[in-house]
Write an enzyme that holds these catalytic residues in place. Sequence first.
Site, PDB file in Angstrom:
ATOM      1  N   GLY A   9       2.252   2.446  10.808  1.00 27.17           N
ATOM      2  CA  GLY A   9       3.187   3.560  10.648  1.00 27.17           C
ATOM      3  C   GLY A   9       3.903   3.970  11.926  1.00 27.17           C
TER       4      GLY A   9
ATOM      5  N   GLU B  81      -5.422  -4.849  10.726  1.00 24.29           N
ATOM      6  CA  GLU B  81      -4.416  -3.819  10.956  1.00 24.29           C
ATOM      7  C   GLU B  81      -4.733  -3.068  12.243  1.00 24.29           C
ATOM      8  OE1 GLU B  81      -2.398  -2.658   7.039  1.00 24.29           O
ATOM      9  OE2 GLU B  81      -4.182  -1.418   7.205  1.00 24.29           O
TER      10      GLU B  81
ATOM     11  N   LYS C 248       0.107   4.234  -0.323  1.00 23.06           N
ATOM     12  CA  LYS C 248      -0.567   5.410   0.251  1.00 23.06           C
ATOM     13  C   LYS C 248      -0.374   6.628  -0.665  1.00 23.06           C
ATOM     14  CE  LYS C 248      -0.143   3.335   4.756  1.00 23.06           C
ATOM     15  NZ  LYS C 248      -0.094   3.476   6.202  1.00 23.06           N
TER      16      LYS C 248
ATOM     17  N   GLU D  91      -6.883   4.901   7.930  1.00 21.81           N
ATOM     18  CA  GLU D  91      -6.651   6.312   7.605  1.00 21.81           C
ATOM     19  C   GLU D  91      -7.888   6.927   6.960  1.00 21.81           C
ATOM     20  OE1 GLU D  91      -3.005   5.649   5.473  1.00 21.81           O
ATOM     21  OE2 GLU D  91      -2.014   5.165   7.373  1.00 21.81           O
TER      22      GLU D  91
ATOM     23  N   ASN E 108       0.859  -1.177   0.000  1.00 22.93           N
ATOM     24  CA  ASN E 108       0.000   0.000   0.000  1.00 22.93           C
ATOM     25  C   ASN E 108       0.900   1.232   0.000  1.00 22.93           C
ATOM     26  OD1 ASN E 108      -1.812   2.041   0.514  1.00 22.93           O
ATOM     27  ND2 ASN E 108      -2.328   1.374   2.601  1.00 22.93           N
TER      28      ASN E 108
ATOM     29  N   HIS F  61      -9.590   1.338   5.016  1.00 24.72           N
ATOM     30  CA  HIS F  61      -8.317   1.530   5.715  1.00 24.72           C
ATOM     31  C   HIS F  61      -8.529   2.498   6.879  1.00 24.72           C
ATOM     32  CE1 HIS F  61      -4.197   2.704   6.551  1.00 24.72           C
ATOM     33  NE2 HIS F  61      -3.834   1.594   5.923  1.00 24.72           N
TER      34      HIS F  61
ATOM     35  N   SER G 225       3.331  -1.833  10.412  1.00 24.86           N
ATOM     36  CA  SER G 225       4.783  -1.839  10.640  1.00 24.86           C
ATOM     37  C   SER G 225       5.459  -3.157  10.259  1.00 24.86           C
ATOM     38  CB  SER G 225       5.097  -1.458  12.095  1.00 24.86           C
ATOM     39  OG  SER G 225       4.662  -0.136  12.364  1.00 24.86           O
TER      40      SER G 225
END
Length: 256
Positions: free
Chosen positions: A170, A164, A11, A96, A9, A94, A210
């Site tokens: 991250g 996730e 991003k 985010e 991904n 996701h 991560s």
Amino acid sequence: MRVPMIAGNWKMNTTVSEAMELVNEIRQELDEIDNVDKVLCPPFVSLAAVKELIKGSSIKLGAQNIYFEQKGAYTGEISPLMLAELCEFVIIGHSERRQYFNETGEIINKKVKAALKVGLKPILCIGESFKENEAGRTEEVITEQLRSALAGIKYPNGSVIAYEPVWAIGTGKAATGEQANKTIGFIRQTIYRKYCTRVAQETRILYGGSVTASNIAEFIQQSEIDGALVGGASLKAGEFLSIVKQTSEIGVFERD
Ligand code: PGA
């Protein structure tokens, strides 16, 4: 038997030329690994260029988002019909997007339905926050996220789930293999209860948060984990190749 999958991904990183450069660096070596599904998810603007570069290879393409209407006056949105011509997978839900773009369970459900309708395979992301984890609410949160995302869906045709934990994305603070395996086992149980043994056995469930070349082995060795959704480390050619290679060496065994 579930084929392991590693999805990158990217991003909101890479211009079109940077995306093409990255693909050129990894294309050949990725193509040679044939026992892992390798999926690249570049930004929308690079999908067509990347598609062209991976033509004839075993590398697959995914988008990072989708809108739930097929066409119309929705300035700036990208429809399932448009994506279906370009790629096989699409990341939906996701964290985010949930966090910065206010995507609710209801919106995510509409997106999953819209993707399935045109034959796109969702990579549905779910996961608890740090607070929810601390409060011991992981299973409750995941149950609700799955319930809402899959509401009214009779058969999740080829869908992939990515577990996730938000606190691991991250942050450089990945879950342990054992933690992730336990939660992914729980997700599989939940899929089994909603659908049937066959769907639970064929649905690939990835870990994300991560993941690097240094910790991928810990996840792939686990019985329930079918691969990884990789963010930051997927932007570094050597790191991503190493993740896929290790998966190829360790991860291919009877998973059922
Ligand atoms: P990360 O991101 O690997 O950079 O933690 C994973 C993701 O958000 O899919």
